[in-house]
Design a protein around this motif. Structure first.
Motif, short mmCIF file in Angstrom:
data_model
loop_
_atom_site.label_atom_id
_atom_site.label_comp_id
_atom_site.label_asym_id
_atom_site.label_seq_id
_atom_site.Cartn_x
_atom_site.Cartn_y
_atom_site.Cartn_z
N ALA A 87 92.91 24.40 11.91
CA ALA A 87 93.85 25.18 11.11
C ALA A 87 94.30 24.38 9.89
O ALA A 87 94.35 24.91 8.77
CB ALA A 87 95.05 25.60 11.95
N GLU A 88 94.61 23.12 10.08
CA GLU A 88 95.02 22.28 8.95
C GLU A 88 93.90 22.14 7.92
O GLU A 88 94.14 22.20 6.71
CB GLU A 88 95.45 20.89 9.45
CG GLU A 88 96.00 20.02 8.35
CD GLU A 88 96.54 18.70 8.84
OE1 GLU A 88 96.50 17.74 8.04
OE2 GLU A 88 97.00 18.61 9.99
N ALA A 89 92.67 21.98 8.39
CA ALA A 89 91.53 21.86 7.47
C ALA A 89 91.35 23.14 6.66
O ALA A 89 91.07 23.09 5.45
CB ALA A 89 90.27 21.52 8.25
N ILE A 90 91.50 24.29 7.29
CA ILE A 90 91.38 25.57 6.57
C ILE A 90 92.48 25.70 5.52
O ILE A 90 92.23 26.10 4.38
CB ILE A 90 91.39 26.75 7.56
CG1 ILE A 90 90.09 26.76 8.38
CG2 ILE A 90 91.57 28.08 6.81
CD1 ILE A 90 90.10 27.71 9.54
N LEU A 91 93.70 25.33 5.89
CA LEU A 91 94.80 25.41 4.94
C LEU A 91 94.54 24.56 3.70
O LEU A 91 94.91 24.93 2.59
CB LEU A 91 96.11 24.98 5.60
CG LEU A 91 96.69 25.99 6.59
CD1 LEU A 91 97.79 25.35 7.40
CD2 LEU A 91 97.18 27.22 5.86
N ARG A 92 93.89 23.43 3.88
CA ARG A 92 93.60 22.55 2.75
C ARG A 92 92.63 23.19 1.76
O ARG A 92 92.71 22.93 0.58
CB ARG A 92 93.03 21.23 3.24
CG ARG A 92 94.07 20.36 3.93
CD ARG A 92 93.50 19.02 4.31
NE ARG A 92 94.48 18.24 5.06
CZ ARG A 92 94.30 16.99 5.44
NH1 ARG A 92 93.17 16.36 5.14
NH2 ARG A 92 95.24 16.36 6.12
N VAL A 93 91.73 24.04 2.24
CA VAL A 93 90.75 24.63 1.31
C VAL A 93 91.21 25.97 0.72
O VAL A 93 90.74 26.34 -0.35
CB VAL A 93 89.34 24.79 1.93
CG1 VAL A 93 88.77 23.46 2.34
CG2 VAL A 93 89.33 25.77 3.08
N ILE A 94 92.10 26.68 1.38
CA ILE A 94 92.49 27.99 0.83
C ILE A 94 93.63 27.90 -0.17
O ILE A 94 93.84 28.83 -0.93
CB ILE A 94 92.79 29.03 1.93
CG1 ILE A 94 94.00 28.65 2.78
CG2 ILE A 94 91.58 29.28 2.79
CD1 ILE A 94 94.40 29.71 3.80
N GLY A 95 94.35 26.79 -0.19
CA GLY A 95 95.40 26.62 -1.19
C GLY A 95 96.66 27.41 -0.89
O GLY A 95 96.87 27.88 0.23
N PRO A 96 97.52 27.58 -1.92
CA PRO A 96 98.79 28.29 -1.74
C PRO A 96 98.58 29.72 -1.27
O PRO A 96 97.67 30.41 -1.73
CB PRO A 96 99.42 28.26 -3.14
CG PRO A 96 98.73 27.16 -3.87
CD PRO A 96 97.34 27.09 -3.29
N VAL A 97 99.44 30.17 -0.36
CA VAL A 97 99.27 31.51 0.22
C VAL A 97 100.51 32.39 0.12
O VAL A 97 100.49 33.52 0.61
CB VAL A 97 98.85 31.41 1.71
CG1 VAL A 97 97.47 30.81 1.85
CG2 VAL A 97 99.88 30.64 2.52
#
Length: 198
Positions: A87-97
């Motif tokens: 989950a943390e790795a995905i958050l790093r690539v999708i940026g601000p949400v």
């Protein structure tokens, strides 16, 4: 250096899991890899990573053991309630949400559930599904989706490019999307290395 053991179930085929194991071997050379059929006893004090797909009974028993007695062994974060590595790795690539609409096709406790919770905390509108949801086509065509994260884990699950072409950010960890414009790798090994160094 503490021991770091990666547990997996080689009796279950999964190409995503196999590429993750190869990446861990390459970047964390001291990691010990053990098939769960050969895992006898937990060496308390070692750090453990369970790589799914995994025998559910074994996985749940080990997570409950770590949650109750040995939370320091939980590298992933499932037993301790920490944001998981994936989950943390995905958050790093999708940026601000903030104020974005995010669809997650995965409801596991390693990816979908912790990711959804964190996205909500960050102000996103979250739609959480699994691949058996019967109206995915309708949802994707009738909803203004900003981010799609798909990790069904099923070889037969596919989403046609026509359904995803208007979505700005697409993360596909299971080769679910027939769209050539997508993110297929996230920095899970980097997050894992950071956690092992803490």
């Amino acid at each position: 250096m503490e021991r770091f053991t990666v547990l997996y179930d080689k009796s279950i085929e999964d190409k995503g899991r196999d590429s993750y194991l190869r990446a861990i071997k390459k970047h964390i050379p001291y990691a010990e890899f053990i098939d769960i059929s050969n895992y006898k006893n937990h060496v308390f004090g070692e750090e453990l990573l369970f790589v799914k797909p995994l025998n559910e009974w074994f996985y749940n028993a080990m997570v409950n053991l770590m949650r109750g007695r040995y939370p320091s062994a939980d590298v992933e974060g499932v037993a301790t309630g920490r944001l998981t590595i994936t989950a943390e790795a995905i958050l790093r690539v999708i940026g601000p949400v903030d104020k974005k609409t995010v669809v997650i096709i995965n409801q596991s406790n390693v990816l979908g559930i912790p990711l959804a919770k964190e996205l909500i905390e960050r102000g996103a509108n979250v739609i959480s599904l699994n691949s058996s949801y019967p109206c995915i086509d309708n949802l994707l065509t009738m909803t203004d989706v900003d981010v799609l994260v798909s990790a069904s884990g099923k070889y037969e699950f596919k989403l046609d490019r026509i359904l995803t072409r208007m979505i700005d950010v697409k993360v596909d960890l299971s080769d679910d999307l027939e769209d050539p414009i997508k993110i297929t790798t996230v920095p899970t090994v980097e997050v894992l290395k950071e956690r092992l160094e803490e």
